[in-house]
Design an enzyme around this catalytic site. Sequence first.
Site, PDB file in Angstrom:
ATOM      1  N   LYS A 101       3.657  -5.101  12.259  1.00  0.00           N
ATOM      2  CA  LYS A 101       4.646  -5.959  12.904  1.00  0.00           C
ATOM      3  C   LYS A 101       5.206  -5.439  14.231  1.00  0.00           C
ATOM      4  CE  LYS A 101       6.360  -7.896   8.514  1.00  0.00           C
ATOM      5  NZ  LYS A 101       5.604  -7.120   7.545  1.00  0.00           N
ATOM      6  N   GLY A 114      19.165  -7.393  11.619  1.00  0.00           N
ATOM      7  CA  GLY A 114      19.361  -6.315  10.657  1.00  0.00           C
ATOM      8  C   GLY A 114      18.097  -5.825   9.991  1.00  0.00           C
ATOM      9  N   VAL A 117      -4.144  -5.608   1.952  1.00  0.00           N
ATOM     10  CA  VAL A 117      -4.727  -6.936   2.180  1.00  0.00           C
ATOM     11  C   VAL A 117      -6.119  -6.826   2.808  1.00  0.00           C
ATOM     12  CG1 VAL A 117      -2.563  -8.224   2.308  1.00  0.00           C
ATOM     13  CG2 VAL A 117      -3.498  -7.150   4.387  1.00  0.00           C
ATOM     14  N   LYS A 130      -0.923 -12.720  15.147  1.00  0.00           N
ATOM     15  CA  LYS A 130      -0.099 -13.597  14.304  1.00  0.00           C
ATOM     16  C   LYS A 130      -0.380 -15.071  14.603  1.00  0.00           C
ATOM     17  CE  LYS A 130       2.890 -12.452  11.759  1.00  0.00           C
ATOM     18  NZ  LYS A 130       2.884 -12.234  10.291  1.00  0.00           N
ATOM     19  N   VAL A 167      16.667  -5.432  17.021  1.00  0.00           N
ATOM     20  CA  VAL A 167      17.483  -4.775  18.050  1.00  0.00           C
ATOM     21  C   VAL A 167      18.828  -4.256  17.526  1.00  0.00           C
ATOM     22  CG1 VAL A 167      18.474  -6.968  18.875  1.00  0.00           C
ATOM     23  CG2 VAL A 167      18.327  -5.007  20.417  1.00  0.00           C
ATOM     24  N   LYS A 225       6.529 -14.567  18.326  1.00  0.00           N
ATOM     25  CA  LYS A 225       5.588 -13.899  19.238  1.00  0.00           C
ATOM     26  C   LYS A 225       4.191 -14.501  19.175  1.00  0.00           C
ATOM     27  CE  LYS A 225       8.362  -9.734  18.969  1.00  0.00           C
ATOM     28  NZ  LYS A 225       9.398 -10.408  18.158  1.00  0.00           N
ATOM     29  N   ARG A 255       0.799  -1.224   0.000  1.00  0.00           N
ATOM     30  CA  ARG A 255       0.000   0.000   0.000  1.00  0.00           C
ATOM     31  C   ARG A 255       0.831   1.273   0.000  1.00  0.00           C
ATOM     32  NH1 ARG A 255      -2.426  -0.325   6.191  1.00  0.00           N
ATOM     33  NH2 ARG A 255      -0.435  -0.166   7.283  1.00  0.00           N
ATOM     34  N   ASP A 256       2.163   1.163   0.040  1.00  0.00           N
ATOM     35  CA  ASP A 256       3.026   2.340   0.136  1.00  0.00           C
ATOM     36  C   ASP A 256       3.624   2.665  -1.229  1.00  0.00           C
ATOM     37  OD1 ASP A 256       5.127   4.187   0.626  1.00  0.00           O
ATOM     38  OD2 ASP A 256       5.266   3.508   2.708  1.00  0.00           O
TER      39      ASP A 256
END
Length: 329
Positions: A84, A169, A61, A138, A174, A126, A37-38
Amino acid sequence: MLQGKKILITGGTGSLGTALTHRLLKENVGVVRIYSRDEWKQTQMQEKIRDKRLRFLIGDVRDKDRLSRAMEGIDVVFHTAALKHVPVAEYNPFEAIKTNVIGTQNVIESCLDNEVKMALAIGTDKAVSPLNTYGATKLLMERMFTAANFYKGAHKTDFLCVRYGNVLGSRGSVAPKFIEQIQKDGKITITDPRMTRFNITMKQALDLIFRAIKNGKDGEVFIPKLKAYTVDELKNAIIEIIGKKIQVQKIPVRPGEKFHETLINKDEIAYTFESKDDYIIRSPGVETLSDVKSRNLKKVKFTEPYSSDKVELINKQELKDIILKEKLL
């Protein structure tokens, strides 16, 4: 395996979607449709990857009609689109449900409507015994994908998942967060140095996805065999590479943040098998002895959850080597 196939990637302009696109183009696929969408990210990606097999489609979506049209003639769908970030989902739960749950339902139904041959969804640690809204959505995404194999009736689409933690990365993980903090403020904020995280690089994540596509059966969840690291050891590795003194500031644990990552919980062990590289959770009721033998799968022997505090830890030097190899600094 994917040669000549027509591929669609939901959320295709993200870190994984971009890396997956590069890999797919090397596999000589027929077409790769990037569905996201971007428009700005699509424009950037289009300028960086100039390939006539690429198609860029603006869409969400959440919009089933647009999604279904985008899937016309598609052979394989990679479902990477999601909200996310844990704090974002925690403070915007309705939006997380619309994208991660209802959006997944739209993906499944669009795959069936268009007779897509295979659909693979990207899961997360998660989702295992979820503590936060993101993990709960999720978990539903994963359950919907594995259950779609019972829901699909006479349709031929195979639905599978992969499950892993944050890619080292990738945006929001983190390591780049520490690096950005150092470059901006000359200090690092850290919640608890004893926290552990599974280590997976982008190459390992892509290899997992391709193993699942090649070897997976209906309703299976592929989970890689990984090592882990402590947040403290990662911090020390980054500081040593930079080569100067860095201030470390202790901050509270974020809402919904786990101390250790878990990729297989205790209740899933009964349905978990292993191959050379992966653990494979099979839906209850579909595991047949002949299939297990033909694929050389074995029942796992561990009895405790597969979590980042119970696997081999990577030391500081190994982390430094990985950070440099991945060109994070």
